[in-house]
Scaffold this motif. Sequence first.
Motif, PDB file in Angstrom:
ATOM      1  N   THR A 472       0.852  -1.382  -0.159  1.00  0.00           N
ATOM      2  CA  THR A 472       0.014   0.177   0.007  1.00  0.00           C
ATOM      3  C   THR A 472       0.883   1.095   0.024  1.00  0.00           C
ATOM      4  O   THR A 472       1.868   1.234   0.538  1.00  0.00           O
ATOM      5  CB  THR A 472      -0.982   0.081   1.378  1.00  0.00           C
ATOM      6  N   ILE A 473       0.363   2.265  -0.770  1.00  0.00           N
ATOM      7  CA  ILE A 473       1.353   3.318  -0.915  1.00  0.00           C
ATOM      8  C   ILE A 473       0.922   4.187   0.198  1.00  0.00           C
ATOM      9  O   ILE A 473      -0.063   4.688   0.695  1.00  0.00           O
ATOM     10  CB  ILE A 473       0.883   4.381  -2.123  1.00  0.00           C
ATOM     11  N   MET A 474       1.986   4.689   1.062  1.00  0.00           N
ATOM     12  CA  MET A 474       2.093   5.532   2.234  1.00  0.00           C
ATOM     13  C   MET A 474       2.363   6.898   2.081  1.00  0.00           C
ATOM     14  O   MET A 474       1.905   7.833   3.003  1.00  0.00           O
ATOM     15  CB  MET A 474       2.986   4.900   3.479  1.00  0.00           C
ATOM     16  N   HIS A 475       3.182   7.144   1.180  1.00  0.00           N
ATOM     17  CA  HIS A 475       3.674   8.474   0.965  1.00  0.00           C
ATOM     18  C   HIS A 475       4.437   8.319  -0.392  1.00  0.00           C
ATOM     19  O   HIS A 475       5.048   7.471  -1.067  1.00  0.00           O
ATOM     20  CB  HIS A 475       4.877   8.799   1.808  1.00  0.00           C
ATOM     21  N   VAL A 476       4.092   9.637  -1.220  1.00  0.00           N
ATOM     22  CA  VAL A 476       4.767   9.770  -2.456  1.00  0.00           C
ATOM     23  C   VAL A 476       5.626  11.124  -2.352  1.00  0.00           C
ATOM     24  O   VAL A 476       5.075  12.245  -2.170  1.00  0.00           O
ATOM     25  CB  VAL A 476       3.830   9.980  -3.725  1.00  0.00           C
ATOM     26  N   ARG A 477       6.969  11.018  -2.903  1.00  0.00           N
ATOM     27  CA  ARG A 477       8.011  11.938  -2.687  1.00  0.00           C
ATOM     28  C   ARG A 477       7.489  13.191  -3.654  1.00  0.00           C
ATOM     29  O   ARG A 477       7.516  12.941  -4.735  1.00  0.00           O
ATOM     30  CB  ARG A 477       9.259  11.767  -2.968  1.00  0.00           C
ATOM     31  N   PRO A 478       7.078  14.332  -3.295  1.00  0.00           N
ATOM     32  CA  PRO A 478       6.238  15.302  -4.206  1.00  0.00           C
ATOM     33  C   PRO A 478       7.575  16.083  -5.009  1.00  0.00           C
ATOM     34  O   PRO A 478       7.073  16.751  -5.960  1.00  0.00           O
ATOM     35  CB  PRO A 478       5.714  16.294  -3.017  1.00  0.00           C
ATOM     36  N   GLY A 569      -2.979   5.157   0.588  1.00  0.00           N
ATOM     37  CA  GLY A 569      -3.853   4.189   0.900  1.00  0.00           C
ATOM     38  C   GLY A 569      -4.088   3.160  -0.040  1.00  0.00           C
ATOM     39  O   GLY A 569      -4.856   2.402   0.282  1.00  0.00           O
ATOM     40  N   SER A 570      -3.709   3.475  -1.482  1.00  0.00           N
ATOM     41  CA  SER A 570      -4.046   2.510  -2.432  1.00  0.00           C
ATOM     42  C   SER A 570      -3.260   1.384  -2.333  1.00  0.00           C
ATOM     43  O   SER A 570      -2.043   1.713  -2.379  1.00  0.00           O
ATOM     44  CB  SER A 570      -3.877   3.264  -3.817  1.00  0.00           C
ATOM     45  N   THR A 571      -3.800   0.321  -2.830  1.00  0.00           N
ATOM     46  CA  THR A 571      -2.918  -1.091  -2.861  1.00  0.00           C
ATOM     47  C   THR A 571      -2.551  -1.387  -4.131  1.00  0.00           C
ATOM     48  O   THR A 571      -3.839  -1.245  -5.032  1.00  0.00           O
ATOM     49  CB  THR A 571      -3.588  -2.066  -1.922  1.00  0.00           C
ATOM     50  N   TYR A 572      -1.543  -2.080  -4.532  1.00  0.00           N
ATOM     51  CA  TYR A 572      -1.331  -2.414  -5.779  1.00  0.00           C
ATOM     52  C   TYR A 572      -0.379  -3.806  -5.775  1.00  0.00           C
ATOM     53  O   TYR A 572       0.116  -3.931  -4.796  1.00  0.00           O
ATOM     54  CB  TYR A 572      -0.393  -1.548  -6.714  1.00  0.00           C
ATOM     55  N   ASN A 573      -0.544  -4.381  -6.903  1.00  0.00           N
ATOM     56  CA  ASN A 573       0.395  -5.567  -6.968  1.00  0.00           C
ATOM     57  C   ASN A 573       1.559  -5.032  -7.874  1.00  0.00           C
ATOM     58  O   ASN A 573       1.493  -4.324  -8.905  1.00  0.00           O
ATOM     59  CB  ASN A 573      -0.257  -6.727  -7.777  1.00  0.00           C
ATOM     60  N   PRO A 598      -3.583  -2.857 -10.403  1.00  0.00           N
ATOM     61  CA  PRO A 598      -4.542  -2.743  -9.234  1.00  0.00           C
ATOM     62  C   PRO A 598      -4.849  -4.446  -8.999  1.00  0.00           C
ATOM     63  O   PRO A 598      -4.819  -5.422  -9.728  1.00  0.00           O
ATOM     64  CB  PRO A 598      -5.984  -2.072  -9.573  1.00  0.00           C
ATOM     65  N   PRO A 599      -5.141  -4.802  -7.620  1.00  0.00           N
ATOM     66  CA  PRO A 599      -5.342  -6.167  -7.315  1.00  0.00           C
ATOM     67  C   PRO A 599      -6.746  -6.580  -8.095  1.00  0.00           C
ATOM     68  O   PRO A 599      -7.656  -5.773  -8.321  1.00  0.00           O
ATOM     69  CB  PRO A 599      -5.647  -6.211  -5.690  1.00  0.00           C
TER      70      PRO A 599
END
Length: 618
Positions: A472-478, A569-573, A598-599
């Motif tokens: 799950t994505i927790m943070h994206v460096r801007p 909060g988005s989850t990916y494979n 995406p799953p």
Amino acid sequence: MSHQLTAGIFKRLFETDELDDTLLESRPTVQFLSYKKVATGGTTNNVDRYRIIVSDGEQFLQAMLSTQLNYLIEENHIAKHTIAIVDKFACNMVQGKRLLIVLGLTVLEKTADKVGEPTALQAPPSARSGAESASPAPEASASAISAPTPAPAPAPAPAPAPAHAPTPQQSVQRQGSRGSRGSAIYPIESLSPYMNNWTIKALVTQKSGIRKWSNDRGEGKLFSVVFVDDTGEIKATAFNQAADDLHARLQEGKVYLVSKGRVGLAKKKFNNVVNEYELTLERTTEVEECRDVVNVPTVKYNFVDIAGLQNVEKDAICDIIAVIKETGPMGEITTKSSNRTITKRELTLVDRSGYSVRLTLWGAQAEQWNAGDEHPVVAFKGVKVGDFQGRSLSMSMSSSMQLNPDIPDAHLLRGWYDGGGAEQSYQSHANNSGSGGSGLAFKREEVLPVQEVKEQGFGEPDKGEIFSSRATIMHVRPENLTYPACPTCHKKVIEAHDGWRCEKCNMSHEKPQYRYIITAAVADWSGQAWFQGFNEMGQVIFGMSGDELMEIKERSDTEMQNVLSRVIGSTYNFVCRAKQDNYNDNVRTRYGVSRIEPPNYAEEGNYIANLLRSEWAQ
């Protein structure tokens, strides 16, 4: 017995020297004694051919079912002893035997008793003597059928079907109709190398330019066209003097009578038309334009939606219909093999599947591209599937495209795009390693927790470096989310006085194409790691292109923060490549994203259900 066969029709057909309209329009009632799928002579297309034995109650003969009628067998509309009316047909002499090509039929009675005791029809004496004196023919393919006529064999009893099977909607040019020269017109479906005197009436759907060739045997020139009628399509090639004579006379979108060409086996390396055969146009070939044509044949497509490209093999040929969402500027590349400069242009296609894909136009196609409408619907035929940075498409000299075609698929796409498709986000076939991640697939059964990846030392010289992860994505460096790229080669460009300069392509562009370079913190139940990806990863998680993201950033900081917040909060494979590097004498491991998707919760549910049924759960 409620239906009477047209007794004696086969004898009448094959004892006459010239078929007249009365015979050709007689619509005889016949009975199917057997059918069998036959080999296609080593060709690489996937079209099945069916040989059938038909009877008029007195004689039986060998026939071929037109490929457009294959569904009658495959959907169990006909069986052993089926009685039907032959609505459209052609007759050929093949190695001393009469061959009937069934082009259209109506089923009267699917299951019936055998009518009479028919005997094999013998070829006329003139035909037999001609066949005996002819030189041996090459190995026959499916539609030539050089094998002896078999005795009727039992056919499987299929499930019941409607009494009347459908016939092709468009009318087929009958063999008996005549051109201005009085010659019989044959359907393209019926052509084979064993025919000498034939004429086809067909539409030119695509034509190449004249190309020069040179090899050990000499040099020359050629061009090719694709002919289409209501029964099929076939490629034709003219060489040298014939190329000079015919290139200007054959024009796309026009219908011609063509005769005195040579029919041969298709060379599939250079031919993606679905036909076992191809034509060679010679100096003696006759071409005559047909004016005031009614029922003009149309191009036949077998469309694949953009989402389905993931299941199409690399280098395969397919048809696509889509909306042009973006048109890139014209660029140039220099080939390594010949050091030749070729112009190119990239289009971004979208369709109702929710996916986008890049399609490349080359040479004259790129130079002459003029869609007119800002977002036209385009039908592409015969484009090649690539896997550069995910699935991609490429036009070739044998490909064709039609803007805003008048077909139902195009009308549905137009209504969908204008009704909201223009505003939605699209997913690409992601493959984001940037260096050979092509073909890597997410493997659910091999998913590793993030902490286990670290503990096993993935990326070290003696460890495997590819792994699957669900996180799950927790943070994206801007910072530095995108970079200005060359629209042609995707290398970074620098702003100069004359535009944006690409040193690799040695040219300037009016504006750059912004592409993603993503650094994201991801986590699962075991721990956290930093994953890095490129353009396709950004398109998947943000649901927009880099250009669109930059427009938002320049327009509003608040809106940009909202975009960044939505991805948390988005989850990916993920499929990742682990690799160590050394930065300022500090050894570290980087996890580069090669694929993101995406799953698929339906697949996940099936996997868990199967797991619960396995020995593991006992």
